[in-house]
Design a protein around this motif. Sequence first.
Motif, mmCIF file in Angstrom:
data_model
loop_
_atom_site.group_PDB
_atom_site.id
_atom_site.type_symbol
_atom_site.label_atom_id
_atom_site.label_comp_id
_atom_site.label_asym_id
_atom_site.label_seq_id
_atom_site.Cartn_x
_atom_site.Cartn_y
_atom_site.Cartn_z
ATOM 1 N N ILE A 47 34.666 30.636 26.848
ATOM 2 C CA ILE A 47 33.453 31.350 27.210
ATOM 3 C C ILE A 47 33.408 32.509 26.516
ATOM 4 O O ILE A 47 34.205 33.453 26.946
ATOM 5 C CB ILE A 47 33.572 31.091 28.971
ATOM 6 C CG1 ILE A 47 33.793 29.668 29.379
ATOM 7 C CG2 ILE A 47 32.452 31.961 29.450
ATOM 8 C CD1 ILE A 47 33.961 29.557 30.856
ATOM 9 N N ALA A 48 32.166 32.889 26.120
ATOM 10 C CA ALA A 48 32.059 34.364 25.899
ATOM 11 C C ALA A 48 31.161 34.890 27.041
ATOM 12 O O ALA A 48 30.094 34.815 27.387
ATOM 13 C CB ALA A 48 31.119 34.299 24.705
ATOM 14 N N GLY A 49 31.991 36.120 27.506
ATOM 15 C CA GLY A 49 31.330 36.935 28.660
ATOM 16 C C GLY A 49 32.071 36.458 29.977
ATOM 17 O O GLY A 49 31.851 35.278 30.348
ATOM 18 N N CYS A 50 32.512 37.339 30.733
ATOM 19 C CA CYS A 50 33.383 37.423 32.050
ATOM 20 C C CYS A 50 32.489 38.186 32.661
ATOM 21 O O CYS A 50 32.823 38.686 33.715
ATOM 22 C CB CYS A 50 34.702 37.951 31.845
ATOM 23 S SG CYS A 50 35.560 37.162 33.314
ATOM 24 N N GLY A 51 31.153 38.162 32.975
ATOM 25 C CA GLY A 51 30.266 38.226 34.021
ATOM 26 C C GLY A 51 30.441 37.340 35.135
ATOM 27 O O GLY A 51 31.152 36.397 35.057
ATOM 28 N N PRO A 52 29.500 37.258 36.064
ATOM 29 C CA PRO A 52 29.305 36.075 37.002
ATOM 30 C C PRO A 52 29.362 34.776 36.634
ATOM 31 O O PRO A 52 29.903 33.906 37.133
ATOM 32 C CB PRO A 52 28.198 36.647 38.115
ATOM 33 C CG PRO A 52 27.475 37.791 37.397
ATOM 34 C CD PRO A 52 28.330 38.251 36.282
ATOM 35 N N GLU A 74 34.352 43.701 26.986
ATOM 36 C CA GLU A 74 34.742 45.285 27.976
ATOM 37 C C GLU A 74 36.100 45.089 28.024
ATOM 38 O O GLU A 74 36.858 44.024 28.600
ATOM 39 C CB GLU A 74 33.998 45.135 29.025
ATOM 40 C CG GLU A 74 32.383 45.584 28.831
ATOM 41 C CD GLU A 74 31.927 46.661 28.176
ATOM 42 O OE1 GLU A 74 32.674 47.611 28.094
ATOM 43 O OE2 GLU A 74 30.950 46.735 27.559
ATOM 44 N N THR A 75 36.651 46.174 27.869
ATOM 45 C CA THR A 75 38.328 46.472 28.288
ATOM 46 C C THR A 75 38.527 46.219 29.849
ATOM 47 O O THR A 75 39.555 45.876 30.256
ATOM 48 C CB THR A 75 38.805 47.697 27.737
ATOM 49 O OG1 THR A 75 38.213 48.551 27.856
ATOM 50 C CG2 THR A 75 39.027 47.515 26.033
#
Length: 515
Positions: A47-52, A74-75
């Motif tokens: 999965i690209a992206g660890c937003g909601p 983002e780190t």
Amino acid sequence: MHSLQVTAEPPSNDRGERDSTVGDAPGALQSPASGADHTPLIFDVIIAGCGPTGAMLAAELRLHDVRVLVLEKETEPVSFVRIVGLHIRSLELMAMRGLLDRVLQHGRRRPAGGFFAAIPKPVPKGLDSAYSYLLGIPQPVIEHLLEERATALGAQVRRGCAVAGFEQDDEGVTVELADGEQLRSRYLVGCDGGRSTVRKLLGVGFPGEPSRAETLMGEMEVGVPQEEIAAKVTEIREPHHRFWLRPFDQGVYSVLVPAAGVSDRAEPPTLEDFKQQLRTIAGTDFGVHSPRWLSRFGDATRLAERYRLGRVLLAGDAAHIHPPIGGQGLNLGVQDAFNLGWKLAAQIRGWAPETLLDTYPAERRPVAADVLDNTRAQIELLSTEPGPQAVRRLLTELMDFNEVNRHLMEKITAIGIRYDFGAGPDLLGRRLRDIDVKQGRLYGLLHRGRGLLLDRTERLTVGGWSDRVDYLADPAAELDVPCVLLRPDGHVAWIGDDQRDLDDHLSRWFGKPAD
Ligand SMILES: Cc1cc2nc3c(=O)[nH]c(=O)nc-3n(C[C@H](O)[C@H](O)[C@H](O)COP(=O)(O)OP(=O)(O)OC[C@H]3O[C@@H](n4cnc5c(N)ncnc54)[C@H](O)[C@@H]3O)c2cc1C
């Protein structure tokens, strides 16, 4: 190019079998049995992206033991606070997965009414949910809770890793990170936000309207008494609907003003920009000072032309963007993930009917198109031009009819969604509200993300599907139909009392029965 050392179970193929050519030792890096690429295939889904959206999807996949890696550029988690409301359907999803109590601890309940174009109206009567409220909760908190859940369930999250490229073939996807590292998985899902790299690399069009009006939003302290602010704000909000100044937390106010005419778009907004706009609108800057954060957002409205191309899918803001009015974007993305999770898991576990994965775009793209339309309408209603103001007055009158008010709230809260499952009773394709059943609450039975047959006749059986579908016989269940088959996302997939018809529908949604 080099491969990443991670702890991973041996991979499964799309039919759910473990690949015996890959070592069993955690972290073993060996080549897949076949495939165009020789990068080790150690994940089922990247999965690209660890937003909601990404975090929710990772958790849903882990319920089915799918090996998931989330790559986040983002780190550190972003502390940028967007004031987010979780609407009824999202609260229902949280209840379905046993997360609601935890979420409630961090939010504030508000009435579930008055948020269509900020037209002040009471909560409509008859909102059909056990969770008929809006939960005000800062976005970073939701993100934290969802990520925490995903990792607790076994998802791996790697921060500081931006997806920069990928190639797909018949067997999987090779994902390249910004530093050249290569990883391979069976599927890739772009949950990487409105500027999605995955969507762009996929070549999927993102048609719609560019941003026409920018808005400034931030949190800051004020230098005048609350009563003075309240009186002034009420007076100004009558013609200026794109303005607010409201208490948020411990002396901090949330401020929203149009951005027109202030500073360079490419630069982050400053406190002076806010002061200038407040003076223009209110004749005073209310002595604002000590900002917590300041942001600017536009009202661009766009929808991805496709949500899936082969082994690459899009979800959340990567697939749709729209202005935040009505507070629907995060809710929509989390609900995309909820729709996609069990289907992608079924594909990987090997029991998905052939067309199941394509029901994700078929169901979710029209829902997003509808949200885009309702935000377009709401933005028009915020205009200070005489025409839209007249339409606003008319709609304000119409919303005094409970049916109209309720229809709009069901739209925004997403409890009015009905997927097209073919001809049948009105309940078919809709989500079933949480009801009392003999074991407690219905949603309490859905925590594992499996299907459920709720049988008031006590005559039916899930037979060879019992490894995917639970069964509850309850003649006293609060239902006015004999029996319902629920998908893992709580939508009604079948209604009836005939075993043969049920078996057909179990096959349609849950594939072939186990031997
Ligand atoms: C002012 C404002 C108020 C809002 N209020 C609400 C509200 O009340 N209710 C609501 O529902 N919505 C609201 N929204 C919308 C909501 O914030 C978004 O819809 C939501 O964040 C979308 O979630 P997402 O996970 O799809 O995308 P994002 O939150 O954008 O997350 C994407 C993630 O992907 C990462 N990423 C990007 N590129 C890469 C890459 N190449 N590789 C790896 N990682 C990458 C990003 O760092 C980010 O963490 C608001 C938005 C704004 C601007």
